[in-house]
Design a protein around this motif. Sequence first.
Motif, mmCIF file in Angstrom:
data_model
loop_
_atom_site.group_PDB
_atom_site.id
_atom_site.type_symbol
_atom_site.label_atom_id
_atom_site.label_comp_id
_atom_site.label_asym_id
_atom_site.label_seq_id
_atom_site.Cartn_x
_atom_site.Cartn_y
_atom_site.Cartn_z
ATOM 1 N N GLY A 234 0.804 -1.218 0.000
ATOM 2 C CA GLY A 234 0.000 0.000 0.000
ATOM 3 C C GLY A 234 0.840 1.271 0.000
ATOM 4 O O GLY A 234 0.294 2.368 0.036
ATOM 5 N N GLY A 235 2.153 1.132 -0.004
ATOM 6 C CA GLY A 235 3.021 2.323 0.010
ATOM 7 C C GLY A 235 2.771 3.176 1.236
ATOM 8 O O GLY A 235 2.552 4.375 1.151
ATOM 9 N N GLY A 236 2.799 2.544 2.427
ATOM 10 C CA GLY A 236 2.353 3.234 3.644
ATOM 11 C C GLY A 236 3.336 4.219 4.240
ATOM 12 O O GLY A 236 2.950 5.095 4.996
ATOM 13 N N ILE B 142 -3.280 3.305 1.933
ATOM 14 C CA ILE B 142 -2.891 1.894 1.849
ATOM 15 C C ILE B 142 -4.015 1.084 1.222
ATOM 16 O O ILE B 142 -3.798 0.313 0.286
ATOM 17 C CB ILE B 142 -2.573 1.348 3.260
ATOM 18 C CG1 ILE B 142 -1.345 2.056 3.829
ATOM 19 C CG2 ILE B 142 -2.365 -0.143 3.227
ATOM 20 C CD1 ILE B 142 -1.021 1.663 5.249
ATOM 21 N N LEU B 143 -5.246 1.309 1.735
ATOM 22 C CA LEU B 143 -6.385 0.550 1.214
ATOM 23 C C LEU B 143 -6.623 0.858 -0.245
ATOM 24 O O LEU B 143 -6.934 -0.024 -1.035
ATOM 25 C CB LEU B 143 -7.630 0.885 2.042
ATOM 26 C CG LEU B 143 -7.637 0.230 3.414
ATOM 27 C CD1 LEU B 143 -8.611 0.917 4.330
ATOM 28 C CD2 LEU B 143 -7.981 -1.241 3.290
ATOM 29 N N ARG B 144 -6.466 2.127 -0.627
ATOM 30 C CA ARG B 144 -6.711 2.504 -2.006
ATOM 31 C C ARG B 144 -5.730 1.798 -2.939
ATOM 32 O O ARG B 144 -6.102 1.274 -3.977
ATOM 33 C CB ARG B 144 -6.595 4.025 -2.148
ATOM 34 C CG ARG B 144 -7.512 4.595 -3.203
ATOM 35 C CD ARG B 144 -7.513 6.114 -3.169
ATOM 36 N NE ARG B 144 -7.779 6.632 -1.822
ATOM 37 C CZ ARG B 144 -7.072 7.597 -1.242
ATOM 38 N NH1 ARG B 144 -6.062 8.156 -1.858
ATOM 39 N NH2 ARG B 144 -7.380 8.015 -0.033
ATOM 40 N N GLN B 145 -4.446 1.779 -2.527
ATOM 41 C CA GLN B 145 -3.445 1.138 -3.390
ATOM 42 C C GLN B 145 -3.663 -0.360 -3.455
ATOM 43 O O GLN B 145 -3.431 -0.980 -4.496
ATOM 44 C CB GLN B 145 -2.035 1.421 -2.852
ATOM 45 C CG GLN B 145 -1.577 2.825 -3.199
ATOM 46 C CD GLN B 145 -0.063 2.875 -3.402
ATOM 47 O OE1 GLN B 145 0.543 1.935 -3.861
ATOM 48 N NE2 GLN B 145 0.528 4.003 -3.060
ATOM 49 N N SER C 240 6.380 4.011 -5.260
ATOM 50 C CA SER C 240 5.527 5.130 -4.820
ATOM 51 C C SER C 240 6.096 5.760 -3.541
ATOM 52 O O SER C 240 6.052 6.984 -3.372
ATOM 53 C CB SER C 240 4.082 4.669 -4.624
ATOM 54 O OG SER C 240 3.943 3.984 -3.420
ATOM 55 N N VAL C 241 6.655 4.925 -2.654
ATOM 56 C CA VAL C 241 7.232 5.486 -1.427
ATOM 57 C C VAL C 241 8.470 6.313 -1.747
ATOM 58 O O VAL C 241 8.645 7.425 -1.231
ATOM 59 C CB VAL C 241 7.559 4.367 -0.413
ATOM 60 C CG1 VAL C 241 8.394 4.901 0.726
ATOM 61 C CG2 VAL C 241 6.281 3.775 0.129
ATOM 62 N N SER D 26 15.272 3.367 -4.833
ATOM 63 C CA SER D 26 14.707 3.837 -6.106
ATOM 64 C C SER D 26 15.593 3.382 -7.265
ATOM 65 O O SER D 26 15.093 3.079 -8.350
ATOM 66 C CB SER D 26 14.507 5.351 -6.102
ATOM 67 O OG SER D 26 15.731 5.999 -6.236
ATOM 68 N N GLN D 27 16.930 3.294 -7.034
ATOM 69 C CA GLN D 27 17.803 2.754 -8.074
ATOM 70 C C GLN D 27 17.455 1.291 -8.349
ATOM 71 O O GLN D 27 17.381 0.858 -9.505
ATOM 72 C CB GLN D 27 19.265 2.871 -7.655
ATOM 73 C CG GLN D 27 19.838 4.242 -7.983
ATOM 74 C CD GLN D 27 21.167 4.470 -7.297
ATOM 75 O OE1 GLN D 27 21.675 3.596 -6.595
ATOM 76 N NE2 GLN D 27 21.726 5.652 -7.496
ATOM 77 N N TRP D 28 17.211 0.564 -7.263
ATOM 78 C CA TRP D 28 16.844 -0.845 -7.426
ATOM 79 C C TRP D 28 15.535 -0.959 -8.211
ATOM 80 O O TRP D 28 15.421 -1.772 -9.124
ATOM 81 C CB TRP D 28 16.705 -1.494 -6.053
ATOM 82 C CG TRP D 28 16.176 -2.887 -6.107
ATOM 83 C CD1 TRP D 28 16.880 -4.026 -6.345
ATOM 84 C CD2 TRP D 28 14.813 -3.289 -5.949
ATOM 85 N NE1 TRP D 28 16.049 -5.110 -6.357
ATOM 86 C CE2 TRP D 28 14.777 -4.688 -6.113
ATOM 87 C CE3 TRP D 28 13.626 -2.609 -5.696
ATOM 88 C CZ2 TRP D 28 13.597 -5.419 -6.023
ATOM 89 C CZ3 TRP D 28 12.452 -3.334 -5.606
ATOM 90 C CH2 TRP D 28 12.437 -4.719 -5.768
ATOM 91 N N ALA D 29 14.572 -0.115 -7.837
ATOM 92 C CA ALA D 29 13.256 -0.196 -8.488
ATOM 93 C C ALA D 29 13.354 0.139 -9.972
ATOM 94 O O ALA D 29 12.610 -0.403 -10.791
ATOM 95 C CB ALA D 29 12.278 0.739 -7.792
#
Lengths: 139, 335
Positions: free
Chosen positions: B37-39, B65-68, B193-194, B328-331
């Motif tokens: 959920g990218g909390g 979180i719920l929306r994601q 997203s985080v 973010s580099q990993w992502a």
Amino acid sequence: MELPDHSSEEDITDGLKIVSYAVNSKGEYELIPDFVWQPVNVVNHQAWQEIEKNIAASKDKIAAGRVSCLHYYMIANQMDTSLLAQYTGQPRWKVCLHLLPCIFNRLSAKTLQKYAELYKISPDDLTQGRLQPLIHNHQ
Amino acid sequence: MPDFPHTQSAHCESGVAANLLTHHGLKISEAMAFGLGGGLFFGYLPFIRINGLPLVTYRAAAGNILRQIAAIPGVRMVEKKFRNRDEAMAELDQALAASIPVGLQTGVFWLPYFPKALRFHFNAHNLVVYGKEGNEYLISDPVFPAPVRCPAEDLARARFAAGALAPKGKMYYLTQAPAELELKPHIVRGIRSVCKMMLTSPFPLIGVKGIRFLTKRLSKWPQRLGQENADLHLGHVVRMQEEIGTGGGGFRFMYAAFLQESAAAMQEPRLQECAAALTAAGDTWREFAAMAARLCKKRGRPEDSYPAMVECLNRCGAMEEKVFTELSQWAKQQP
């Protein structure tokens, strides 16, 4: 991590165990049931001390006749005029007026009922100016 | 009595999400729900006041979180808000009659089963109602060890609490959940997203910039507000960071647990390293909190002071910047 000294202050959750994340000896995260971390108790206690200070100040003001007893109920329930206005469905300026004793004493039964319902007290408590304990305590 | 898999968790929203998904046959942990959920978040928003003190938040906005999670293909969630109290309660009863467990956003202040010391006007609490007996609702509140009960009248009040983040009777339930979930793409999406919020937000109050902004403000509090008021502000920051519902260390430990679980699920040692680095950041946040608590209690040690806390927070900011840059580099390298 070293914790600040454990004092006699009681646990804020009344002994209820909560879970939090902690690393075990293998370096893996686990959810561990535990009591509240001591610094949390300290800052929670600080917040309540501030509320109690506000309540005492409100009682003094009522005794001096500067505000109506509605002020006590508002402060004791951690509200301000805008929150109280939202809960009772009135404009804020009306709530502000109702905090003045001279106007509060002339309030209609209907308006008093609104406040009484919100704070779970009887309208008589309001007209007589009786200060009931906090909502939390009489449940 | 209706059956619901109640699992105690550290944070209400991710706990509700995990419990609801588990009920629908998709077993996931709370930490995983929090990560998908990218909390995680940081924001210092002094123009929003809670009890007259500036809002500091360590997690994403309520409902995020719920929306994601609801956006994951195969998951369907129905969400409703109400104007009318009776209508909202009738709708809840209807869903319960069809034995659907319903998630609710509520205020904390009006819930009678909550510990007295935690009953502030905080309106972004989440819980699941899974049954009704007489005039009482059976509630699975994820931060409690066991299911609890709440009278209908009090629950109605809690659903229509007023003030900041007013829930407006919000209720939600899942109508569909996949039996199995390919976690990988959703983990990457959650981490992205985080990272975006923590590193690239244009607003100086959000993410790593927000931590630095708070640090700068905090260093001036004793002069600007006076010692007593400064301590009050400080205590408020610590409460937002450590009080129940955070899992400790301002959600950093929970997110580290998610990274660890993802590392295992994806066979990705880099995530494991990030988890360790984020744990270190969480420990630094705790160091700050412990020092702040000592100062609030007027039992400071000789080395405790506002400059020392500023130094501690600066370290937090630097550590988090490093972790999220690495993440973010990993992502970016992921498909």
